[in-house]
Design a protein around this motif. Structure first.
Motif, PDB file in Angstrom:
ATOM      1  N   GLU A 124       0.825  -1.209   0.000  1.00 35.66           N
ATOM      2  CA  GLU A 124       0.000   0.000   0.000  1.00 35.66           C
ATOM      3  C   GLU A 124       0.858   1.257   0.000  1.00 35.66           C
ATOM      4  OE1 GLU A 124      -3.446  -2.470   2.387  1.00 35.66           O
ATOM      5  OE2 GLU A 124      -2.295  -0.939   3.469  1.00 35.66           O
ATOM      6  N   LEU A 134      -4.199   8.004  -5.395  1.00 36.15           N
ATOM      7  CA  LEU A 134      -4.668   6.808  -4.685  1.00 36.15           C
ATOM      8  C   LEU A 134      -4.988   7.086  -3.220  1.00 36.15           C
ATOM      9  CD1 LEU A 134      -5.266   3.798  -5.020  1.00 36.15           C
ATOM     10  CD2 LEU A 134      -2.860   3.347  -4.528  1.00 36.15           C
ATOM     11  N   VAL A 138      -8.606   6.133  -1.503  1.00 32.45           N
ATOM     12  CA  VAL A 138      -8.701   5.102  -0.464  1.00 32.45           C
ATOM     13  C   VAL A 138      -9.276   5.696   0.813  1.00 32.45           C
ATOM     14  CG1 VAL A 138      -7.338   3.587   1.039  1.00 32.45           C
ATOM     15  CG2 VAL A 138      -6.931   3.586  -1.433  1.00 32.45           C
ATOM     16  N   GLU A 149      -7.906  -2.938   2.721  1.00 32.32           N
ATOM     17  CA  GLU A 149      -7.573  -3.753   1.545  1.00 32.32           C
ATOM     18  C   GLU A 149      -8.711  -3.769   0.520  1.00 32.32           C
ATOM     19  OE1 GLU A 149      -6.747  -4.445   4.656  1.00 32.32           O
ATOM     20  OE2 GLU A 149      -4.564  -4.483   4.507  1.00 32.32           O
ATOM     21  N   PHE A 152      -8.451  -0.504  -1.437  1.00 33.65           N
ATOM     22  CA  PHE A 152      -7.393  -0.536  -2.451  1.00 33.65           C
ATOM     23  C   PHE A 152      -7.830  -1.348  -3.663  1.00 33.65           C
ATOM     24  CE2 PHE A 152      -4.499   1.195   0.657  1.00 33.65           C
ATOM     25  CZ  PHE A 152      -3.538   1.841  -0.103  1.00 33.65           C
ATOM     26  N   LEU A 167      -4.515  -8.271  -2.998  1.00 33.50           N
ATOM     27  CA  LEU A 167      -3.504  -7.229  -2.838  1.00 33.50           C
ATOM     28  C   LEU A 167      -2.095  -7.822  -2.760  1.00 33.50           C
ATOM     29  CD1 LEU A 167      -3.415  -4.168  -2.738  1.00 33.50           C
ATOM     30  CD2 LEU A 167      -3.474  -4.332  -0.250  1.00 33.50           C
TER      31      LEU A 167
END
Length: 177
Positions: A124, A134, A138, A149, A152, A167
């Motif tokens: 991450e 991102l 998120v 998770e 993501f 992930l």
């Protein structure tokens, strides 16, 4: 990377407060033989209100660990301890509140740098550094109730049926771990 919590001293307000709480409660020193590592959202700056402090450890002797944790932290608010099996691996989890943070101590018989919580955090962190938009996407999903998770995976268009495995596989495929 992330082997010490000293980086928190230079972080945002929540990270600095978390550093103080972790130091005061003494986990990193008291449980040093288990190689404690702070994982999760706070170290990489994607925590939201109510995010807990996840500290993973390599634990092989569960009864000894249970007794140590009980002796050190059972007097704290909302203390609870349980043993569970996660992905066929035995785990000891202890939770408690201290200085406005929920702590989760997570012990399993595996080196900390091989545990999924650590691998997720590393993946991450690298993704956030590579994809500037991102972080905000998120955080927005987390504020709407998504776990980290799954958030993501949703943003990256990955299989959401098992976001934890998706992930890890994604990170391996693009050489992040």
């Amino acid at each position: 990377m992330f082997t010490s919590i000293d980086y928190l001293k230079l972080g945002n307000e929540r990270q600095r407060r978390a550093y103080d709480a972790i130091q005061k409660v003494g986990i990193m020193d008291n449980l040093a033989i288990y190689t404690p590592i702070l994982c999760g959202t706070l170290p990489i700056g994607i925590d939201v209100d109510g995010s807990d402090l996840d500290i993973i450890m390599e634990v092989h002797n569960f009864s000894r660990f249970r007794e140590q944790v009980k002796d050190l932290y059972s007097h704290l608010d909302n203390y609870r301890l349980k043993e569970v099996i996660i992905r066929d691996v035995p785990v000891v989890k202890a939770n408690f509140l201290f200085e406005g943070y929920e702590f989760e101590l997570f012990g399993q018989p595996q080196p900390v740098f091989e545990q999924n919580a650590y691998l997720h955090m590393i993946i991450e962190d690298q993704l956030i550094k590579c994809i500037p938009t991102l972080r905000d996407q998120v955080i927005s999903l987390k504020q709407r109730g998504y776990k980290t998770e799954p958030a993501f995976c949703k943003v990256l268009g990955l299989d959401e049926s098992d976001p934890y495995l998706s992930l890890i596989n994604y990170g391996r495929n693009i050489c992040l771990i």
